[in-house]
Design a protein around this motif. Structure first.
Motif, PDB file in Angstrom:
ATOM      1  N   ALA A 167     -10.540   3.828   4.399  1.00 34.32           N
ATOM      2  CA  ALA A 167     -11.513   4.383   5.348  1.00 34.32           C
ATOM      3  C   ALA A 167     -11.175   3.976   6.778  1.00 34.32           C
ATOM      4  N   LEU A 168     -10.275   2.977   6.930  1.00 32.83           N
ATOM      5  CA  LEU A 168      -9.855   2.515   8.259  1.00 32.83           C
ATOM      6  C   LEU A 168      -8.385   2.853   8.524  1.00 32.83           C
ATOM      7  N   ALA A 169      -7.808   3.688   7.674  1.00 34.23           N
ATOM      8  CA  ALA A 169      -6.372   4.025   7.765  1.00 34.23           C
ATOM      9  C   ALA A 169      -5.517   2.766   7.743  1.00 34.23           C
ATOM     10  N   ASN A 170      -5.984   1.770   6.974  1.00 33.12           N
ATOM     11  CA  ASN A 170      -5.307   0.476   6.938  1.00 33.12           C
ATOM     12  C   ASN A 170      -4.622   0.254   5.588  1.00 33.12           C
ATOM     13  N   ALA A 171      -4.403   1.344   4.831  1.00 31.76           N
ATOM     14  CA  ALA A 171      -3.820   1.230   3.488  1.00 31.76           C
ATOM     15  C   ALA A 171      -3.002   2.471   3.169  1.00 31.76           C
ATOM     16  N   LEU A 172      -1.994   2.261   2.326  1.00 37.46           N
ATOM     17  CA  LEU A 172      -1.162   3.377   1.854  1.00 37.46           C
ATOM     18  C   LEU A 172      -0.987   3.225   0.343  1.00 37.46           C
ATOM     19  N   ASP A 173      -1.072   4.344  -0.387  1.00 43.65           N
ATOM     20  CA  ASP A 173      -0.858   4.325  -1.834  1.00 43.65           C
ATOM     21  C   ASP A 173       0.523   4.899  -2.144  1.00 43.65           C
ATOM     22  N   VAL A 174       1.359   4.084  -2.760  1.00 37.49           N
ATOM     23  CA  VAL A 174       2.727   4.507  -3.080  1.00 37.49           C
ATOM     24  C   VAL A 174       2.818   4.866  -4.560  1.00 37.49           C
ATOM     25  N   ALA A 175       3.202   6.119  -4.849  1.00 38.82           N
ATOM     26  CA  ALA A 175       3.218   6.610  -6.229  1.00 38.82           C
ATOM     27  C   ALA A 175       4.597   6.551  -6.861  1.00 38.82           C
ATOM     28  N   GLY A 176       5.635   6.629  -6.019  1.00 39.14           N
ATOM     29  CA  GLY A 176       6.974   6.647  -6.608  1.00 39.14           C
ATOM     30  C   GLY A 176       8.043   6.465  -5.559  1.00 39.14           C
ATOM     31  N   LEU A 177       9.261   6.233  -6.046  1.00 40.15           N
ATOM     32  CA  LEU A 177      10.384   5.986  -5.144  1.00 40.15           C
ATOM     33  C   LEU A 177      11.550   6.835  -5.614  1.00 40.15           C
ATOM     34  N   HIS A 178      12.090   7.619  -4.702  1.00 38.33           N
ATOM     35  CA  HIS A 178      13.192   8.510  -5.054  1.00 38.33           C
ATOM     36  C   HIS A 178      14.498   7.894  -4.580  1.00 38.33           C
ATOM     37  N   LEU A 179      15.412   7.710  -5.508  1.00 40.54           N
ATOM     38  CA  LEU A 179      16.699   7.117  -5.150  1.00 40.54           C
ATOM     39  C   LEU A 179      17.615   8.171  -4.534  1.00 40.54           C
ATOM     40  N   ARG A 180      18.676   7.691  -3.903  1.00 41.89           N
ATOM     41  CA  ARG A 180      19.556   8.608  -3.170  1.00 41.89           C
ATOM     42  C   ARG A 180      20.181   9.661  -4.095  1.00 41.89           C
ATOM     43  N   ASP A 181      20.462   9.296  -5.367  1.00 43.97           N
ATOM     44  CA  ASP A 181      21.077  10.279  -6.275  1.00 43.97           C
ATOM     45  C   ASP A 181      20.054  11.256  -6.867  1.00 43.97           C
ATOM     46  N   GLY A 182      18.794  11.165  -6.413  1.00 45.81           N
ATOM     47  CA  GLY A 182      17.790  12.123  -6.862  1.00 45.81           C
ATOM     48  C   GLY A 182      16.899  11.589  -7.979  1.00 45.81           C
ATOM     49  N   ARG A 183      17.298  10.444  -8.561  1.00 47.77           N
ATOM     50  CA  ARG A 183      16.489   9.863  -9.613  1.00 47.77           C
ATOM     51  C   ARG A 183      15.129   9.438  -9.065  1.00 47.77           C
ATOM     52  N   ARG A 184      14.060   9.625  -9.860  1.00 49.15           N
ATOM     53  CA  ARG A 184      12.726   9.245  -9.404  1.00 49.15           C
ATOM     54  C   ARG A 184      12.168   8.124 -10.261  1.00 49.15           C
ATOM     55  N   VAL A 185      11.671   7.096  -9.591  1.00 54.89           N
ATOM     56  CA  VAL A 185      10.996   6.008 -10.295  1.00 54.89           C
ATOM     57  C   VAL A 185       9.523   6.144  -9.970  1.00 54.89           C
ATOM     58  N   ARG A 186       8.687   6.356 -10.996  1.00 52.82           N
ATOM     59  CA  ARG A 186       7.281   6.625 -10.744  1.00 52.82           C
ATOM     60  C   ARG A 186       6.420   5.525 -11.365  1.00 52.82           C
ATOM     61  N   VAL A 187       5.390   5.126 -10.623  1.00 51.53           N
ATOM     62  CA  VAL A 187       4.529   4.035 -11.088  1.00 51.53           C
ATOM     63  C   VAL A 187       3.869   4.428 -12.406  1.00 51.53           C
ATOM     64  N   LEU A 188       3.334   5.641 -12.486  1.00 48.00           N
ATOM     65  CA  LEU A 188       2.595   6.072 -13.681  1.00 48.00           C
ATOM     66  C   LEU A 188       3.442   5.989 -14.951  1.00 48.00           C
ATOM     67  N   SER A 189       4.668   6.537 -14.892  1.00 41.92           N
ATOM     68  CA  SER A 189       5.459   6.606 -16.119  1.00 41.92           C
ATOM     69  C   SER A 189       6.392   5.411 -16.295  1.00 41.92           C
TER      70      SER A 189
END
Ligand SMILES: [Zn+2]
Length: 240
Positions: A167-189
């Protein structure tokens, strides 16, 4: 036989220590004693320098000093533009914030300056080193679920419910990280997929965030965080 004199009592030792601490503080502050900037509490935060015991203190100072914060943020590689303060009423809005328009973090979002500095430091000193050590390649894109939202802490309802740091724009939610080769690492899975390089990478990324953010919440905290890492610069220290 001569006896050793007893140690100075606490009544003498404490004022002596205080006097010594004041003298050192004065010598540092007046420039009579010169320390490397990384170890000088009055030197601005150097985002490129390896983090040390003073980093958290220096980050905290940025929240109270918008001009210093914006100067430090300009020294990072994070592409951003300052935005005017915004009071949305009801405990929502932001102060001393920026619009992060960096392609690595697209889509763009609004974040307080001090959280943006923490984000830049996390990316540089924790996220990329972890990606290099687990996958031998950097993260090319950080997938997020947004920063600003005028809402309460999830699950906190009714009277006295607490406003989220979002509510204060003082937080960010990160869901996943995409590596340079296109691979995706996702928190959920990938978080529950232990043992795997992806799961250990995500834990290391979370632990790294705890060094720069105040609130760092992962799927370990509760079910509301099963699909993201919550990173904030709020008043409470939590690393879960
Ligand atoms: Zn969050």
């Amino acid at each position: 036989m001569r006896r050793f004199s007893p140690r100075p009592s606490g009544r003498i030792a404490i004022p002596l220590l205080l006097a010594a601490a004041l003298l050192i503080a004065w010598a540092l502050h007046s420039g009579r004693l010169v320390l490397p900037p990384a170890w000088n509490p009055w030197a601005p935060l150097d985002v490129a320098a390896p983090p040390n015991a003073l980093t958290r203190y220096k980050l905290q100072r940025l929240a109270d000093d918008p001009a210093l914060c914006h100067a430090v943020l300009r020294g990072t590689t994070l592409v951003h533009t300052p935005v005017p303060d915004h009071d949305a009423g009801g405990g929502c809005g932001w102060q001393s914030a920026v619009r992060v328009t960096d392609a690595r973090f697209a889509p763009a979002f609004t974040l307080t300056c001090s959280a943006a500095v923490a984000l830049a430091m996390w990316e540089r000193h924790a996220l990329q080193p972890a990606a290099l050590s687990h996958f031998a390649q950097p993260v090319a894109h950080v997938e997020h679920l947004g920063s600003y939202a005028c809402r309460n802490v999830r699950g906190d309802r009714g009277e006295g419910a607490q406003r989220s740091q979002h509510a204060l724009a003082n937080a960010l939610d990160v869901a996943g990280l995409h590596l340079r080769d296109g691979r995706r690492v996702r928190v959920l899975s990938d978080w529950p997929r232990e043992p795997s390089a992806e799961a250990s990478f995500l834990r290391e990324v979370r632990d790294g965030a705890c060094r720069f953010f105040n609130g760092t919440l992962s799927p370990h905290y509760n079910a509301a965080h099963r699909d993201h890492l919550h990173l904030d610069r709020g008043p409470y220290r939590m690393c879960r």
